[in-house]
Write a protein that holds these residues in place. Structure first.
Motif, PDB file in Angstrom:
ATOM      1  N   ALA A  10      -5.384  -6.780  -3.238  1.00 39.62           N
ATOM      2  CA  ALA A  10      -5.883  -8.110  -3.614  1.00 39.62           C
ATOM      3  C   ALA A  10      -4.730  -9.103  -3.578  1.00 39.62           C
ATOM      4  N   ASP A  11      -5.085 -10.399  -3.675  1.00 37.33           N
ATOM      5  CA  ASP A  11      -4.045 -11.443  -3.662  1.00 37.33           C
ATOM      6  C   ASP A  11      -3.600 -11.823  -5.071  1.00 37.33           C
ATOM      7  N   ILE A  12      -4.555 -11.844  -6.019  1.00 35.21           N
ATOM      8  CA  ILE A  12      -4.182 -12.182  -7.408  1.00 35.21           C
ATOM      9  C   ILE A  12      -4.951 -11.317  -8.412  1.00 35.21           C
ATOM     10  N   VAL A  13      -4.308 -11.103  -9.569  1.00 30.15           N
ATOM     11  CA  VAL A  13      -4.967 -10.457 -10.706  1.00 30.15           C
ATOM     12  C   VAL A  13      -5.405 -11.574 -11.649  1.00 30.15           C
ATOM     13  N   VAL A  14      -6.664 -11.474 -12.121  1.00 28.56           N
ATOM     14  CA  VAL A  14      -7.196 -12.495 -13.027  1.00 28.56           C
ATOM     15  C   VAL A  14      -7.693 -11.798 -14.299  1.00 28.56           C
ATOM     16  N   ALA A  21      -4.364  -6.397 -20.554  1.00 24.80           N
ATOM     17  CA  ALA A  21      -4.536  -5.354 -19.529  1.00 24.80           C
ATOM     18  C   ALA A  21      -4.255  -5.931 -18.145  1.00 24.80           C
ATOM     19  N   ALA A  22      -4.603  -7.201 -17.940  1.00 27.95           N
ATOM     20  CA  ALA A  22      -4.336  -7.839 -16.644  1.00 27.95           C
ATOM     21  C   ALA A  22      -2.829  -7.930 -16.394  1.00 27.95           C
ATOM     22  N   ILE A  23      -2.063  -8.205 -17.434  1.00 27.24           N
ATOM     23  CA  ILE A  23      -0.600  -8.241 -17.284  1.00 27.24           C
ATOM     24  C   ILE A  23      -0.108  -6.864 -16.833  1.00 27.24           C
ATOM     25  N   GLY A  32       2.246  -5.016  -8.690  1.00 31.89           N
ATOM     26  CA  GLY A  32       3.036  -6.035  -7.994  1.00 31.89           C
ATOM     27  C   GLY A  32       2.183  -7.199  -7.509  1.00 31.89           C
ATOM     28  N   ILE A  33       0.885  -7.184  -7.812  1.00 30.58           N
ATOM     29  CA  ILE A  33       0.006  -8.310  -7.428  1.00 30.58           C
ATOM     30  C   ILE A  33       0.176  -9.412  -8.481  1.00 30.58           C
ATOM     31  N   PRO A  34       0.462 -10.653  -8.052  1.00 34.74           N
ATOM     32  CA  PRO A  34       0.729 -11.684  -9.060  1.00 34.74           C
ATOM     33  C   PRO A  34      -0.468 -11.981  -9.967  1.00 34.74           C
ATOM     34  N   LEU A  35      -0.130 -12.250 -11.229  1.00 32.22           N
ATOM     35  CA  LEU A  35      -1.148 -12.614 -12.215  1.00 32.22           C
ATOM     36  C   LEU A  35      -1.331 -14.125 -12.155  1.00 32.22           C
ATOM     37  N   LEU A  39      -9.626 -11.248  -5.315  1.00 33.20           N
ATOM     38  CA  LEU A  39      -9.284 -11.183  -6.746  1.00 33.20           C
ATOM     39  C   LEU A  39      -9.484  -9.780  -7.313  1.00 33.20           C
ATOM     40  N   VAL A  40      -8.581  -9.373  -8.223  1.00 32.09           N
ATOM     41  CA  VAL A  40      -8.887  -8.234  -9.112  1.00 32.09           C
ATOM     42  C   VAL A  40      -9.155  -8.864 -10.466  1.00 32.09           C
TER      43      VAL A  40
END
Ligand code: AMP
Ligand code: SF4
Length: 458
Positions: free
Chosen positions: A284-288, A297-299, A306-309, A351-352
């Motif tokens: 994915a491109d970003i964690v939300v 948990a998202a952090i 390594g996917i940016p939050l 998105l994740v």
């Protein structure tokens, strides 16, 4: 007896000037555990116990800053969570019991699974009940067992607690002692702190710290702690104990700045996010993270992958919780009122999305709709709790199997229902690992209830 599910918070102070004001502060920091009503019972100058309780938030029921009610040294308080149907002022705690042997007040978080059986037996002996809450049973048992001329004591309390089955963090206030008791399974949290020359005790450590106290220790499963002018006195009403802390306290219920049995709640959630990535990775491109309880948990998921939050969902802090809206339509519009997507972060991206749990599926389904409208190219949902399949009988509002989406569908079915591209839940082993625990109640996931569930059926 009650079908009302009570997720509540308790707080008590012994031996500190302005005790009721300190309880008010403690309750303010436990407000997330219950918003329907609250109350404080404090010892007046002549040893009589005075009670004030009402429906509403702590700031509404006790508007004075540093709640002014004499110079009492001892007090207990309670915040009550209400469900759509039940409640009213009668169920708001603390409960006050007047007796010729002295007043006492009780505050309870949890649920007594054999309350109906005990209440029936007490009613046959002529004991009257004033409300529909299971929490009244302990006070009634104490009143019934009080010997003439006798006082509340550790022995009497232990006798009564042995008759009760279920989940409890109980506070009992008398004119000269505060008793803090925890069920023998260790289901509900309760911690002790030191404040000046006195003590505080509360459902979560965040409230102890907010009151200015330093942490002493948790009340242990099966323990009765008597706090008096002589200090802390410990005894156990049962030797058959477990450490089956409620997993939902860590997952959803408690504040991230609280420590439960030595584990910080944020740290637990973050670790669960890392384990979730290990168990169910995705591209994915970003964690939300879904605010608030999905954020930690998202952090963890972001750090491990390594996917940016990104803060792609913004919460409106002034909207009441969606979960307790009485009808499904109200719950649906509630989600849109509560969360807004940040379109510029979402458009064209994979998105994740991490939320703490899926109960009915309403939140996730609405959310995914909203994120697709905002232009997300793929949506992968990861949940740091196992699928919720069974009701809770211990005071957390997870009521009937029919309402729990994972009780009637497998993971693929739930994924289709919420409209995600993929969906995964953490395993039970992963959840245990997140807290470094060897025991925890996970009955709403695996049906292994630590107690008999009596007339609640299966
Ligand atoms: P639902 O829309 O019914 O799937 O509810 C899911 C949301 O409810 C999650 O985002 C949680 O934050 C929240 N939640 C989970 N368990 C509870 C509970 N016992 N009481 C209130 N809210 C809860
Ligand atoms: Fe907590 Fe679930 Fe156990 Fe209830 S059944 S005490 S919600 S873990």
């Amino acid at each position: 007896m009650s079908q009302i599910h009570e997720e509540c918070g308790v707080f008590g102070v012994f031996g500190v000037e302005g005790a009721a004001g300190i309880v008010r502060t403690g309750l303010t920091f436990l407000q997330h555990r219950g918003q329907e009503g609250c109350g404080i019972a404090w010892c007046g100058p002549d040893g009589e116990i005075v009670l004030k309780r009402d429906l509403g938030l702590v700031s509404g029921v006790f508007p004075e800053d540093g709640y002014a009610c004499g110079d009492g040294l001892h007090a207990i308080g309670h915040v009550r969570y209400g469900t759509s149907g039940g409640g009213g002022i009668d169920n708001v705690q603390p409960f006050l019991f007047r007796s010729r042997r002295g007043d006492y007040a009780t505050a309870h978080n949890g649920n007594i699974v054999n309350a109906r059986e005990l209440a029936d037996a007490l009613s046959e002996r002529g004991v009257l009940f004033h409300c529909s809450s299971d929490s009244e049973v302990l006070g009634a048992l104490l009143g019934d067992a009080l010997p003439s001329g006798g006082r509340i004591s550790v022995k009497l309390l232990s006798h009564c607690l042995n008759l009760i089955d279920g989940a409890f963090a109980f506070l009992v206030l008398t004119r000269d002692a505060l008793y803090a008791c925890r069920d023998k399974y260790g289901l509900r949290p309760l911690s002790i702190g030191r404040l000046g020359r006195g003590y505080v005790v509360g459902s979560e450590t965040c409230a102890l710290y907010a009151a200015g106290a330093s942490s002493v220790r948790d009340v242990r499963p099966g323990e009765v702690v008597r706090i008096s002018a002589d200090g802390l006195e410990s005894s156990f009403y049962s030797s058959c104990t477990r450490c089956a802390m409620c997993a939902m306290e860590y997952i959803y219920f408690a504040r991230p700045d609280s420590d439960i049995e030595g584990v910080n709640v944020h740290a637990f959630r973050k670790e669960s996010g890392k384990i979730l990535f290990r168990e169910s990775p995705c591209r994915a491109d970003i964690v939300v993270g879904v605010p608030d309880s999905g954020l930690s948990a998202a952090i963890g998921y972001s750090e491990a992958s390594g996917i940016p939050l990104e803060m792609a969902l913004v919460k409106n802090a002034y909207i009441a919780r969606t979960f307790i809206q009485p009808t499904q339509e109200m719950r649906v519009s509630g989600v849109r009122m509560k969360l807004s997507p940040v379109k510029s972060l979402i458009r064209g991206r994979r998105l994740v999305v991490i939320d703490d749990s899926i109960v009915r599926g309403t939140t996730s389904r609405q959310l995914i709709h909203m994120l697709r409208d905002a232009g997300a190219s793929e949506i992968h949902v990861r949940i740091p709790s196992p699928p919720l399949k069974n009701p809770c009988y211990y005071g957390v509002d997870i009521s009937s199997r029919e309402e729990l989406i994972s009780a009637g569908m497998d993971v693929d079915g739930v994924c289709r229902f919420i409209g995600a591209d993929s969906l995964a839940f953490i395993s039970e082993e992963g959840l245990m690992e997140a807290g470094g625990r060897t025991d925890m109640c996970m009955a709403c996931f695996n049906r292994r209830y630590p107690t008999d569930i009596y007339s609640h059926g299966t």
